[in-house]
Design a protein around this motif. Structure first.
Motif, PDB file in Angstrom:
ATOM      1  N   GLY A  24       3.776  12.107  -8.125  1.00 48.45           N
ATOM      2  CA  GLY A  24       4.058  12.914  -6.940  1.00 48.45           C
ATOM      3  C   GLY A  24       3.918  12.148  -5.645  1.00 48.45           C
ATOM      4  N   VAL A  25       3.002  11.177  -5.599  1.00 45.24           N
ATOM      5  CA  VAL A  25       2.769  10.442  -4.358  1.00 45.24           C
ATOM      6  C   VAL A  25       3.944   9.518  -4.042  1.00 45.24           C
ATOM      7  CG1 VAL A  25       1.281   8.752  -3.219  1.00 45.24           C
ATOM      8  CG2 VAL A  25       0.276  10.586  -4.587  1.00 45.24           C
ATOM      9  N   ALA A  26       4.515   8.894  -5.068  1.00 40.76           N
ATOM     10  CA  ALA A  26       5.593   7.930  -4.857  1.00 40.76           C
ATOM     11  C   ALA A  26       6.792   8.554  -4.147  1.00 40.76           C
ATOM     12  CB  ALA A  26       6.025   7.325  -6.189  1.00 40.76           C
ATOM     13  N   GLU A  27       7.015   9.839  -4.367  1.00 42.20           N
ATOM     14  CA  GLU A  27       8.178  10.503  -3.777  1.00 42.20           C
ATOM     15  C   GLU A  27       7.871  11.176  -2.443  1.00 42.20           C
ATOM     16  OE1 GLU A  27       9.693  13.153  -6.693  1.00 42.20           O
ATOM     17  OE2 GLU A  27      10.120  11.587  -8.161  1.00 42.20           O
ATOM     18  N   LEU A  28       6.631  11.092  -2.002  1.00 38.79           N
ATOM     19  CA  LEU A  28       6.266  11.724  -0.742  1.00 38.79           C
ATOM     20  C   LEU A  28       6.877  10.988   0.449  1.00 38.79           C
ATOM     21  CD1 LEU A  28       2.460  12.602  -1.027  1.00 38.79           C
ATOM     22  CD2 LEU A  28       4.323  14.192  -0.621  1.00 38.79           C
ATOM     23  N   MET A  29       7.274  11.745   1.443  1.00 39.89           N
ATOM     24  CA  MET A  29       7.666  11.178   2.731  1.00 39.89           C
ATOM     25  C   MET A  29       6.512  11.432   3.687  1.00 39.89           C
ATOM     26  SD  MET A  29      10.586   9.802   2.343  1.00 39.89           S
ATOM     27  CE  MET A  29      11.066   9.535   4.044  1.00 39.89           C
ATOM     28  N   SER A  85       1.419  15.806  -3.690  1.00 46.29           N
ATOM     29  CA  SER A  85       0.307  14.877  -3.887  1.00 46.29           C
ATOM     30  C   SER A  85      -0.570  15.287  -5.056  1.00 46.29           C
ATOM     31  CB  SER A  85      -0.531  14.779  -2.609  1.00 46.29           C
ATOM     32  OG  SER A  85      -1.212  15.986  -2.353  1.00 46.29           O
ATOM     33  N   CYS A  86      -0.547  16.581  -5.399  1.00 48.77           N
ATOM     34  CA  CYS A  86      -1.311  17.068  -6.555  1.00 48.77           C
ATOM     35  C   CYS A  86      -0.524  16.947  -7.859  1.00 48.77           C
ATOM     36  CB  CYS A  86      -1.701  18.530  -6.346  1.00 48.77           C
ATOM     37  SG  CYS A  86      -2.919  18.800  -5.054  1.00 48.77           S
ATOM     38  N   GLY A  87       0.719  16.473  -7.780  1.00 47.80           N
ATOM     39  CA  GLY A  87       1.544  16.366  -8.971  1.00 47.80           C
ATOM     40  C   GLY A  87       2.103  17.697  -9.428  1.00 47.80           C
ATOM     41  N   ALA A  88       2.074  18.692  -8.554  1.00 45.32           N
ATOM     42  CA  ALA A  88       2.577  20.023  -8.885  1.00 45.32           C
ATOM     43  C   ALA A  88       4.019  20.185  -8.412  1.00 45.32           C
ATOM     44  CB  ALA A  88       1.686  21.090  -8.263  1.00 45.32           C
ATOM     45  N   THR A  89       4.607  21.328  -8.716  1.00 50.23           N
ATOM     46  CA  THR A  89       5.994  21.609  -8.365  1.00 50.23           C
ATOM     47  C   THR A  89       6.059  22.605  -7.219  1.00 50.23           C
ATOM     48  OG1 THR A  89       6.732  21.220 -10.626  1.00 50.23           O
ATOM     49  CG2 THR A  89       8.206  22.496  -9.209  1.00 50.23           C
ATOM     50  N   ALA A  90       6.807  22.266  -6.187  1.00 50.74           N
ATOM     51  CA  ALA A  90       7.019  23.175  -5.060  1.00 50.74           C
ATOM     52  C   ALA A  90       8.149  24.147  -5.396  1.00 50.74           C
ATOM     53  CB  ALA A  90       7.367  22.384  -3.805  1.00 50.74           C
ATOM     54  N   ASN A  94       4.092  -4.176  -7.537  1.00 51.19           N
ATOM     55  CA  ASN A  94       4.889  -3.055  -7.050  1.00 51.19           C
ATOM     56  C   ASN A  94       3.992  -1.821  -7.116  1.00 51.19           C
ATOM     57  OD1 ASN A  94       6.764  -1.191  -6.357  1.00 51.19           O
ATOM     58  ND2 ASN A  94       8.096  -1.490  -8.130  1.00 51.19           N
ATOM     59  N   TRP A  95       3.194  -1.626  -6.056  1.00 51.90           N
ATOM     60  CA  TRP A  95       2.139  -0.628  -6.104  1.00 51.90           C
ATOM     61  C   TRP A  95       2.642   0.795  -6.253  1.00 51.90           C
ATOM     62  CZ3 TRP A  95      -2.430  -1.923  -7.460  1.00 51.90           C
ATOM     63  CH2 TRP A  95      -2.924  -3.198  -7.178  1.00 51.90           C
ATOM     64  N   ILE A  96       3.883   1.016  -5.870  1.00 54.45           N
ATOM     65  CA  ILE A  96       4.397   2.388  -5.966  1.00 54.45           C
ATOM     66  C   ILE A  96       4.430   2.862  -7.418  1.00 54.45           C
ATOM     67  CG2 ILE A  96       6.887   1.853  -6.184  1.00 54.45           C
ATOM     68  CD1 ILE A  96       7.314   4.127  -4.107  1.00 54.45           C
ATOM     69  N   LYS A  97       4.569   1.925  -8.345  1.00 50.94           N
ATOM     70  CA  LYS A  97       4.588   2.282  -9.766  1.00 50.94           C
ATOM     71  C   LYS A  97       3.208   2.696 -10.258  1.00 50.94           C
ATOM     72  CE  LYS A  97       6.269  -1.469 -11.513  1.00 50.94           C
ATOM     73  NZ  LYS A  97       6.853  -2.418 -12.490  1.00 50.94           N
ATOM     74  N   HIS A  98       2.170   2.277  -9.536  1.00 51.22           N
ATOM     75  CA  HIS A  98       0.809   2.572  -9.950  1.00 51.22           C
ATOM     76  C   HIS A  98       0.231   3.808  -9.253  1.00 51.22           C
ATOM     77  CE1 HIS A  98       0.640  -1.287 -12.036  1.00 51.22           C
ATOM     78  NE2 HIS A  98       1.158  -1.836 -10.938  1.00 51.22           N
ATOM     79  N   ALA A  99       0.981   4.362  -8.305  1.00 52.69           N
ATOM     80  CA  ALA A  99       0.487   5.524  -7.564  1.00 52.69           C
ATOM     81  C   ALA A  99       0.475   6.762  -8.451  1.00 52.69           C
ATOM     82  CB  ALA A  99       1.362   5.769  -6.334  1.00 52.69           C
TER      83      ALA A  99
END
Length: 366
Positions: free
Chosen positions: A12-17, A130-135, A4-9
């Motif tokens: 921030g990337v996992a929630e990107l559309m 993608s940077c793991g920051a907060t918008a 389940n590669w999404i767990k290894h991303a």
């Protein structure tokens, strides 16, 4: 069995559309069984390629077995002359999107915050996540930036403030006096990014002084592109102007050979093609006035725009988009920008805009 590669991303990337580009015109024509589709969706220059750029690109083809100039020496030289800056203040990229990505990768990390308008260019959101920051999205005023709200949103975690001027997808504009007063109040350790992708479409009085302000504000960065008024969207070349210190850091992160040889040649040539630029601006101004009159006569709400597109409110925008598509006209629905009732319409050639108006009238009459 698969992971389940999404767990290894990365966070921030996992929630990107993913960014949703439109389909190629040829594929849409095949799917819909129609021909001669008009594309008014991506804010491209409808004039086609500059003759000077076309010749330079053709000449550059003979050297395509060689790597491009990794530093973009000649393009930087021309840009520095035009902008009145040093060439060591310039970072070149594969479109302005890439220089923004380089900037984010250099200065934004997990735990940081990035401030931008609720209806700002969607890439800011993608890069932040993608940077793991907060918008931190601030509310708009009349579909434009609320600078006071942006100042109020600053915290000790703020790394970047992004301002597109003119803004995409609303086409709104911040005057220089208001913008300068805003930058005066931003703490000097926070970067302010002026995204000026549509700056060439502004009047001489409106044009940004952002590059000139760099001497006064070392925390200021200005990004621009050759994809819009200069007509090189397919070659992807943009640039960012900043202090020499910031530029040095960005070029440590920038991939080598990130701008291809044809893009460098085309961009260098089109900078000298003042006739092409003026022709595109004249067309845009004339057809923008035509669109405003058209929508005004039909009581269709629109957002006054100083860019090369106009955004209209049509209620069920998704349905309206599909109806236009079936009539061979592609525009851009912008629900992803928090505007589900709006469509963004690029300014095309007179004939293309007439096709849109005809299709729009037919839908209104249904």
């Amino acid at each position: 069995m698969s992971n389940n590669w999404i767990k290894h991303a990365n966070a921030g990337v996992a929630e990107l559309m993913p960014y949703q580009p439109g389909k190629p015109v040829e594929e849409l024509e095949r799917e819909l069984g129609i021909s001669d589709i008009v594309k008014l969706a991506s804010n491209e220059n409808p004039l086609g390629l500059s003759p000077k750029a076309a010749q330079a690109i053709e000449n550059a083809c003979s050297e395509l077995t060689r790597y491009p100039d990794a530093n973009g020496f000649y393009l930087k030289q021309k840009l520095s002359e035009k902008l009145g800056c040093d060439d060591n203040q310039l970072t070149l990229g594969n479109g302005s999107n890439e220089v923004l990505e380089i900037l984010f990768r250099t200065f934004v990390g997990e735990g940081g915050e990035v401030i931008f308008d609720a209806h700002a260019f969607i890439v800011y959101q993608l890069l932040t996540q993608s940077c793991g920051a907060t918008a931190v999205k601030t509310p708009s005023t009349d579909w434009g930036h609320d600078l006071d709200a942006m100042l109020a949103a600053i915290t000790d975690k703020t790394k970047l403030i992004c301002i597109a001027n003119p803004n995409n997808p609303t086409g709104t504009f911040i005057d220089g006096e208001s913008l300068k007063a805003f930058i005066d109040k931003v703490p000097s350790h926070i970067l302010v990014v002026l995204d000026e992708a549509y700056d060439e479409y502004l009047s001489a009085e409106q044009r940004s002084r952002g590059v000139a302000w760099l001497k006064q504000y070392p925390n200021l960065c200005v990004s621009r592109t050759f994809s819009k008024a200069y007509g090189l969207a397919g070659l992807r070349v943009g640039y960012l102007v900043a202090s020499t210190e910031i530029t040095d850091l960005l070029n440590r992160v920038r991939e080598p050979f990130n701008c291809n040889s044809l893009a460098l040649a085309g961009a260098e040539a089109v900078l000298s093609d003042e006739e092409y630029l003026a022709k595109g601006i004249e067309l845009n101004n004339r057809e923008m006035a035509r669109f405003e009159a058209y929508f005004g006569e039909r009581n269709i709400p629109y957002i006054p725009s100083v860019a090369n597109f106009i955004t209209i409110e049509v209620g069920q925008a998704g349905d309206f988009y599909q109806k236009l598509l079936k009539k061979g006209v592609i525009v851009r629905p912008i629900a992803g920008y928090g505007m589900p009732s709006h469509l963004r319409v690029s300014i095309g050639l007179e004939s293309e805009n007439s096709r849109f108006m005809q299709a729009f009238d037919e839908i209104l009459a249904e």
